[in-house]
Design a protein around this motif. Sequence first.
Motif, PDB file in Angstrom:
ATOM      1  N   PHE A 104      -6.638 -13.834  -0.941  1.00  0.00           N
ATOM      2  CA  PHE A 104      -6.553 -14.680   0.256  1.00  0.00           C
ATOM      3  C   PHE A 104      -5.330 -14.327   1.083  1.00  0.00           C
ATOM      4  O   PHE A 104      -5.414 -14.180   2.306  1.00  0.00           O
ATOM      5  N   HIS A 105      -4.167 -14.206   0.413  1.00  0.00           N
ATOM      6  CA  HIS A 105      -2.915 -13.948   1.129  1.00  0.00           C
ATOM      7  C   HIS A 105      -2.993 -12.625   1.900  1.00  0.00           C
ATOM      8  O   HIS A 105      -2.539 -12.540   3.049  1.00  0.00           O
ATOM      9  N   ALA A 106      -3.599 -11.613   1.274  1.00  0.00           N
ATOM     10  CA  ALA A 106      -3.725 -10.301   1.916  1.00  0.00           C
ATOM     11  C   ALA A 106      -4.640 -10.379   3.142  1.00  0.00           C
ATOM     12  O   ALA A 106      -4.273  -9.946   4.239  1.00  0.00           O
TER      13      ALA A 106
ATOM     14  N   SER B  35       5.293  -4.418   6.290  1.00  0.00           N
ATOM     15  CA  SER B  35       5.206  -4.337   4.832  1.00  0.00           C
ATOM     16  C   SER B  35       3.902  -4.964   4.342  1.00  0.00           C
ATOM     17  O   SER B  35       3.310  -4.501   3.369  1.00  0.00           O
ATOM     18  N   GLY B  36       3.446  -6.009   5.027  1.00  0.00           N
ATOM     19  CA  GLY B  36       2.206  -6.680   4.642  1.00  0.00           C
ATOM     20  C   GLY B  36       1.020  -5.732   4.638  1.00  0.00           C
ATOM     21  O   GLY B  36       0.254  -5.691   3.674  1.00  0.00           O
ATOM     22  N   VAL B  37       0.898  -4.939   5.708  1.00  0.00           N
ATOM     23  CA  VAL B  37      -0.223  -3.994   5.796  1.00  0.00           C
ATOM     24  C   VAL B  37      -0.146  -2.958   4.671  1.00  0.00           C
ATOM     25  O   VAL B  37      -1.142  -2.669   4.005  1.00  0.00           O
ATOM     26  N   ILE B  38       1.069  -2.434   4.436  1.00  0.00           N
ATOM     27  CA  ILE B  38       1.234  -1.430   3.372  1.00  0.00           C
ATOM     28  C   ILE B  38       0.943  -2.063   2.011  1.00  0.00           C
ATOM     29  O   ILE B  38       0.300  -1.465   1.148  1.00  0.00           O
ATOM     30  N   LEU B  39       1.414  -3.311   1.816  1.00  0.00           N
ATOM     31  CA  LEU B  39       1.227  -3.985   0.527  1.00  0.00           C
ATOM     32  C   LEU B  39      -0.243  -4.257   0.220  1.00  0.00           C
ATOM     33  O   LEU B  39      -0.638  -4.252  -0.950  1.00  0.00           O
ATOM     34  N   VAL B  40      -1.043  -4.491   1.249  1.00  0.00           N
ATOM     35  CA  VAL B  40      -2.479  -4.698   1.003  1.00  0.00           C
ATOM     36  C   VAL B  40      -3.045  -3.473   0.281  1.00  0.00           C
ATOM     37  O   VAL B  40      -3.737  -3.594  -0.734  1.00  0.00           O
ATOM     38  N   VAL B  41      -2.683  -2.285   0.775  1.00  0.00           N
ATOM     39  CA  VAL B  41      -3.160  -1.043   0.153  1.00  0.00           C
ATOM     40  C   VAL B  41      -2.556  -0.883  -1.247  1.00  0.00           C
ATOM     41  O   VAL B  41      -3.270  -0.647  -2.229  1.00  0.00           O
ATOM     42  N   LEU B  42      -1.216  -1.032  -1.345  1.00  0.00           N
ATOM     43  CA  LEU B  42      -0.525  -0.802  -2.618  1.00  0.00           C
ATOM     44  C   LEU B  42      -0.988  -1.777  -3.697  1.00  0.00           C
ATOM     45  O   LEU B  42      -1.229  -1.383  -4.846  1.00  0.00           O
ATOM     46  N   ILE B  43      -1.098  -3.063  -3.367  1.00  0.00           N
ATOM     47  CA  ILE B  43      -1.442  -4.061  -4.391  1.00  0.00           C
ATOM     48  C   ILE B  43      -2.918  -3.970  -4.775  1.00  0.00           C
ATOM     49  O   ILE B  43      -3.256  -4.052  -5.957  1.00  0.00           O
ATOM     50  N   PHE B  44      -3.811  -3.782  -3.790  1.00  0.00           N
ATOM     51  CA  PHE B  44      -5.226  -3.643  -4.142  1.00  0.00           C
ATOM     52  C   PHE B  44      -5.420  -2.413  -5.030  1.00  0.00           C
ATOM     53  O   PHE B  44      -6.186  -2.451  -6.001  1.00  0.00           O
ATOM     54  N   GLY B  45      -4.698  -1.328  -4.743  1.00  0.00           N
ATOM     55  CA  GLY B  45      -4.759  -0.135  -5.585  1.00  0.00           C
ATOM     56  C   GLY B  45      -4.238  -0.426  -6.988  1.00  0.00           C
ATOM     57  O   GLY B  45      -4.847  -0.045  -7.995  1.00  0.00           O
ATOM     58  N   HIS B  46      -3.100  -1.121  -7.048  1.00  0.00           N
ATOM     59  CA  HIS B  46      -2.474  -1.508  -8.322  1.00  0.00           C
ATOM     60  C   HIS B  46      -3.423  -2.373  -9.146  1.00  0.00           C
ATOM     61  O   HIS B  46      -3.593  -2.151 -10.346  1.00  0.00           O
ATOM     62  N   LEU B  47      -4.056  -3.348  -8.507  1.00  0.00           N
ATOM     63  CA  LEU B  47      -4.980  -4.237  -9.210  1.00  0.00           C
ATOM     64  C   LEU B  47      -6.203  -3.468  -9.697  1.00  0.00           C
ATOM     65  O   LEU B  47      -6.704  -3.716 -10.795  1.00  0.00           O
TER      66      LEU B  47
END
Lengths: 154, 161
Positions: A104-106, B35-47
């Motif tokens: 959701f946050h993303a 950072s939010g846009v980059i984190l979407v990619v990094l965290i979804f990849g990590h998960l």
Amino acid sequence: MSEKSAGTLAASGPGQPASKKRGRSPRIGAPRAPAGTLYRGNTGMWSWVLHRITGVAIFFFLLVHILDTALVRVSPEAYNAVINTYKTPIMGLGELGLVVAIGFHALNGLRIILIDFWGVGPKYHKLMFVVVILLLIVLLAGFVPRHLMHVFGG
Amino acid sequence: MTTERIEAPRSARAARSSGRGINWEKWGWIYMRVSGVILVVLIFGHLFVNLVSGEGVNAIDFAFVAGKWADPFYIVWDTLLLWLALIHGANGMRTIVNDYASTRPYFTLFKKNVSLSTIFKGALLASTVILLILGTLVIYTFDPCLGDPQSSGLQEICAAK
């Protein structure tokens, strides 16, 4: 002139139709329910509330997650002992909640960016909230069964 | 009879006051989005790598981490993840503290009157700095042959060293 109250304006004479109209009903009745504003109570407010709650939850998980990962520098036994607790059913459900919060946050974060930078973003903010929820459902439809199979076996 | 006047938001004065020095709030605002846009990619990849692919969460152990960090790709990935996510989170928490915590002097700390807001922000800054240093050191001083390789299942790789 400007500091005169509505009451005195109404009594100031029949010259102005607007004040005459106000003179007829000098009292403003209490609203039957909290009236709300353009913002309050609708998707704009609730997406903000959810963004905050999920953000705080993810932040505290991140603090713990950096510390548990740091155990790889202590010993393989220490790291494995802690990470094995992440594989229990209760923590498995916790991971589900974490992924819901992150998802959701993303997605809502991307919605915020589009509202800020996309010319018609503010116009479509409600529609984008619906899209966020739909994408979240699609994302979870892929993740939840697979994760539950990993945690509960199958 | 005097009427209080509030200057229009885009008046010369408003522009002048924000033009002095670095506008940290503006850069913080921009940081959250970039950072939010980059984190979407990094965290979804990590998960995906850690929870979805293969055995999911069951596959994670010391050897799994050692396997990932044998590849510089994941060292860079996890370093970016650590720095971008922790600063993003801490800045978000700072926004929440600004919204809800009192700025009135409340405690006496080292003979100084400090507010709850200052205490919270101090704790946020301290925990963020400590965890950034700790996390970075862990990634870059990681030793796959630490302790008993028997328990990590890496005896074949570590025997060669």
